[in-house]
Design an enzyme around this catalytic site. Structure first.
Site, PDB file in Angstrom:
ATOM      1  CB  CYS A  27       1.113  -7.976  -3.340  1.00 54.98           C
ATOM      2  SG  CYS A  27       2.526  -8.198  -2.238  1.00 54.98           S
ATOM      3  CB  ALA A  28       4.780  -3.802  -2.992  1.00 55.33           C
ATOM      4  N   GLY A  44       0.126  -3.094  -1.271  1.00 51.49           N
ATOM      5  CA  GLY A  44      -0.943  -3.808  -0.587  1.00 51.49           C
ATOM      6  C   GLY A  44      -2.329  -3.247  -0.779  1.00 51.49           C
ATOM      7  CG  ASP A 103       6.604  -6.878  -4.520  1.00 53.66           C
ATOM      8  OD1 ASP A 103       5.687  -6.390  -5.209  1.00 53.66           O
ATOM      9  OD2 ASP A 103       7.770  -6.443  -4.526  1.00 53.66           O
ATOM     10  CG  ASP A 120      12.125 -13.655 -10.286  1.00 53.11           C
ATOM     11  OD1 ASP A 120      11.207 -12.893 -10.662  1.00 53.11           O
ATOM     12  OD2 ASP A 120      13.131 -13.890 -10.980  1.00 53.11           O
ATOM     13  CG  ASP A 153      -0.213  -3.347 -10.754  1.00 54.54           C
ATOM     14  OD1 ASP A 153       0.034  -2.950 -11.910  1.00 54.54           O
ATOM     15  OD2 ASP A 153      -0.354  -2.572  -9.796  1.00 54.54           O
ATOM     16  CB  CYS A 211       0.471   2.468 -13.869  1.00 53.50           C
ATOM     17  SG  CYS A 211       2.193   2.155 -13.425  1.00 53.50           S
TER      18      CYS A 211
END
Length: 812
Positions: free
Chosen positions: A393-394, A396, A416, A443, A460, A517
């Site tokens: 999530c980081a 946020g 996270d 984890d 992600d 990404c």
């Protein structure tokens, strides 16, 4: 020396101070020598204007009340203008003006003279310019004389509004009944000034031919010495020009290539030049050359050199986009809506204030977030009152976006593995007013052991960052093959764990969005195709109406056709960071059995435990191999006879019944471990249980453990010659069997079909009776680990029998 001012008269032309005093031309006649018409000197601008005025007077005479015979007197003409030239003006019209001896330039129309006439008539003054012998001329004599060059410069300054003069000239020609186009007038001037055989056009043609020759000159690869020089001290301009030339040749390689040069030579030269010009490593540049066409590759590299525009997402929990945009515009921020695909995004072009420190930002009205990072949440489409997991999530941004779409309802579990990055998550959620989120630190690969059953999951995954090179230029050189494969392996583990956390029976969900990404195939399509094989999931459309489709085939790899529903985003086509998005739908919570137990990247959960499925070994192996395996196991039985004797003593079984133990399969440690490793192997020899037959080999190999009664019994009941003497699989009882107690004998031997229940006579447990009881048809039987057992009658029907002086319960 000024003129009278009439306030009712509209001012026209240049100011009164820009005009010269009248009568200066008469004084010039006194100082300038007289010249003939053939060698006439260039007239001053004032003299040319008056001459043109007189020539035009004869044309305009019919429309005025002046006499048509009124012509200027020859004696009063200025020097340089002949009477014949003036007379021809009335006969031939305005075209004779260009044929008059006027030097190189055509005289300008008498627009200023007309204005001077009007001014002089209004003021009641006499036009001294028309009177060559005026008495006032002596008062205006210049002591230093007059220079025609200076007059030309001053007159040029007075005639700045060229359009006005041209308009008046057209009006005069229209009044005279003659229509002339500007193009014809310019053509006549060019014919007068420059002849067709002159040099300048030839020079232009020569220049054009030279340019064509330069364009048609083929590109030649530089020698090796120049290449080495470019590598040491590169000339970026020359390198960039060479890149453009090579790309142009590769587009039409057959027609533009150099003789004797192969395509690989051009590609190698291009790769080196791109690495020098854009500062890329050889590995990453090779990956990009495999991914993009050459023309698109250069655009991608150029886009990575320019930072992406700053974008922000409106927090609809506290404000609206319209109100936020107006507030930021009032603070000096130049912004626009992000696009039609986003209802909350804004793009910032420039700002006079720090965009990350405005009062609106501190109040939580918006979140600085890249345009590409909004797309996964839009693809996930979270609904109100759902249980959602954000596995990584980081910092946020996606978590808060999901919370605002859910309107702070339901539950979001933000997890996270990095505790330091979770601090930024806490700060952003507090600032944005999110209240339905729980933050955890686990984890992600072990998360199904903690909690599961989520309606939707967003993953992600951490990646190599090849899509955000504009933010982190270090990626150009610090990535290699090991880094890519390491990230891909981690992503496979996280994706399987995320799939196990989704509840397939959810009424509203059961969806998973996987995004990175990165733009490499190893981290995107390869990982998604792996998950399709390992779990009961399928790909569904993402719901995004833009973006490029994922690869279904890349070089030597072939992926599932449903990968067309995935989406790729690039900086040079969508003006956002490189991104990959895939959306899964889970249709079953079970794990495919074919993939169970032998998956290297499977998450170690309780659902991954192997299942023992009994299967007849003889069905998959020939009879000869089965006989060889049986003989090998008989040799093992020989070494394990002492354990059999202890088992008989413990369970009160007589020695006479020793032969019956050979028909009972046992599960040893080796067999048990093999069953967990490969569920296709059977737990025991089922066929040996169905057809137990003992030959004389057993008695010859183990004479010490057999009694004389047993030897005699075997001789009497030996099968006739010629019958099947296949020795069944005989295994010694394991330690687990040896510890069983006699009270467990009431449990059945196995629920095999066709097993007949018979009561034995009151006699010792004999081999023939046991064989008759267990004579079952062929077919698969479940594995068993129990000793000799059969159905037990009620306690009232138990009978006693003496065997070697000891009482023993017989099983009927």
């Amino acid at each position: 020396m000024g003129r009278k001012l009439d306030p009712t008269k509209e001012k026209r032309g240049p100011g009164r101070k820009a005009r010269k005093q009248k009568g200066a031309e008469t004084e010039l006649v006194r100082f300038l020598p007289a010249v003939s018409d053939e060698n006439s000197k260039r007239l001053s601008s004032r003299a040319r204007k008056r001459a043109a005025k007189r020539r035009l007077g004869s044309v305009e005479a019919p429309k005025t009340n002046k006499s048509p015979e009124a012509k200027p007197l020859p004696g009063k003409l200025p020097k340089g203008i002949s009477a014949g030239a003036v007379q021809t003006a009335g006969k031939k019209g305005p075209q004779s003006l260009f044929n008059a001896p006027r030097g190189k330039k055509r005289p300008a129309p008498g627009s200023d003279e007309e204005e001077e006439e009007e001014d002089s008539e209004e003021d009641g003054m006499v036009n001294h310019g028309d009177l060559w012998g005026s008495e006032d001329d002596a008062d205006t004599v210049d002591d230093y004389g007059a220079d025609s060059n200076s007059e030309d410069e001053e007159e040029g300054e007075a005639l700045l509004p060229i359009e006005r003069a041209a308009r008046k000239q057209k009006a005069r020609e229209a009044a005279a009944g003659i229509q002339w186009s500007e193009e014809e007038t310019e053509d006549e001037e060019e014919e007068k000034e420059v002849t067709p055989e002159s040099g300048p056009p030839k020079v232009e043609e020569a220049d054009g031919g030279l340019q064509i020759n330069v364009d048609e000159e083929p590109f030649v690869l530089p020698p090796a010495g120049e290449m080495e020089q470019d590598a040491q001290a590169p000339d970026l301009q020359r390198v960039h020009k060479r890149i453009q030339d090579i790309v142009g040749i590769l587009r039409d390689f057959g027609a533009q290539r150099e003789e004797g040069r192969s395509r690989s030579e051009y590609l190698n030269r291009l790769k080196k030049d791109l690495a020098i010009y854009y500062s890329y490593g050889d590995f990453l540049l090779g990956k990009l050359m495999d991914l993009f066409p050459l023309s698109e590759l250069v655009e991608f590299l150029e886009a990575n050199e320019v930072p992406r525009p700053v974008t922000l997402r409106t927090n609809t929990l506290k404000t609206r986009r319209r109100d936020l945009a107006q507030a930021l515009i009032n603070r000096g921020v130049n912004l626009d809506p992000l696009g039609k695909w986003s209802k909350t995004g804004l793009v910032v072009y420039d700002s006079s204030v720090p965009i990350g420190a405005t009062p609106e930002y501190l109040a939580g009205h918006y979140m600085l977030q890249g345009a590409s990072s909004m797309l996964p949440v839009m693809a996930l489409a979270p609904q109100e009152h759902e249980r959602i997991l954000d596995m990584c999530c980081a910092p946020g941004g996606k978590t808060s976006y999901m919370a605002q779409l859910m309107k702070n309802t339901g539950v979001i579990l933000a997890n996270d593995a990095n505790a330091e990055r979770l601090k930024s998550v806490v700060g952003n959620l507090h600032r944005l007013g999110v209240t339905n989120t729980i933050i955890s630190h686990y984890d992600g690969r072990q998360f199904p052991k903690v909690v599961g059953g989520f309606d939707r999951v967003l993953l992600d995954a951490p990646c190599s960052g090849t899509g955000v090179i504009s933010k982190d230029p270090a990626v150009k050189t610090n990535k290699d093959e090991k880094d890519i494969l390491r990230c891909a392996h981690l992503q496979k583990e996280l994706l399987l764990s995320a799939i196990d956390s989704v509840n397939a029976t959810s009424k509203t969900g059961g969806y998973l969005v996987y995004c990175t990404c990165s733009i490499t195939v190893e981290e995107n399509e390869w990982v998604v195709d792996y998950a399709l094989k390992k779990r009961n999931v399928r790909l569904v459309p993402t719901g995004l109406d833009f973006g490029q489709e994922g690869f279904t085939r890349f070089r030597e790899r072939r992926f599932h056709p449903s990968l067309r529903s995935t989406r790729r985003f690039y900086p040079h086509t969508h003006n956002m960071d490189g991104f990959f998005i895939a959306k899964f739908k889970k249709f079953s919570n079970s794990i495919p059995q074919s993939q169970t137990g032998n998956s290297e990247t499977a998450t170690p959960t309780n659902v991954d435990l192997p299942q023992v499925i009994p299967k007849s070994e003889n069905s998959s192996q020939p009879a000869k191999k089965a006989k060889g395996a049986a003989k090998t196991k008989q040799q093992l039985q020989k070494q394990q006879h002492p354990k059999k004797a202890s088992f008989q003593k413990l369970n009160g079984i007589s020695k006479g019944a020793d032969s019956e133990l050979s028909t009972v399969p046992s599960v040893t440690k080796t067999q048990a471990s093999s069953s967990f490793q490969d569920s296709s192997q059977p737990a025991g020899k089922a066929e040996g249980i169905r057809e137990p037959k003992v030959t004389g080999k057993l008695k010859q190999r183990s004479p010490k453990l057999q009694s004389s009664k047993k030897v005699a019994f075997l001789r009497q009941n030996a099968p006739p010659k010629g019958t099947d003497t296949q020795t069944p699989a005989v295994l010694s009882p394991s330690k687990t069997q040896a510890t069983l107690k006699p009270k467990d004998h009431h449990q059945p031997l196995g629920r095999a079909k066709g097993v007949e229940k018979q009561q034995l006579p009151e006699q010792p447990f004999e081999k023939a009776a046991f064989q008759k009881q267990n004579d079952t048809p062929k077919g698969p039987q479940p594995p068993t680990v129990s000793p000799i057992r059969s159905s037990r009658p009620p306690p009232a029907k138990r009978k006693k029998s003496q065997s070697r002086g000891n009482s023993q319960l017989l099983l009927s």
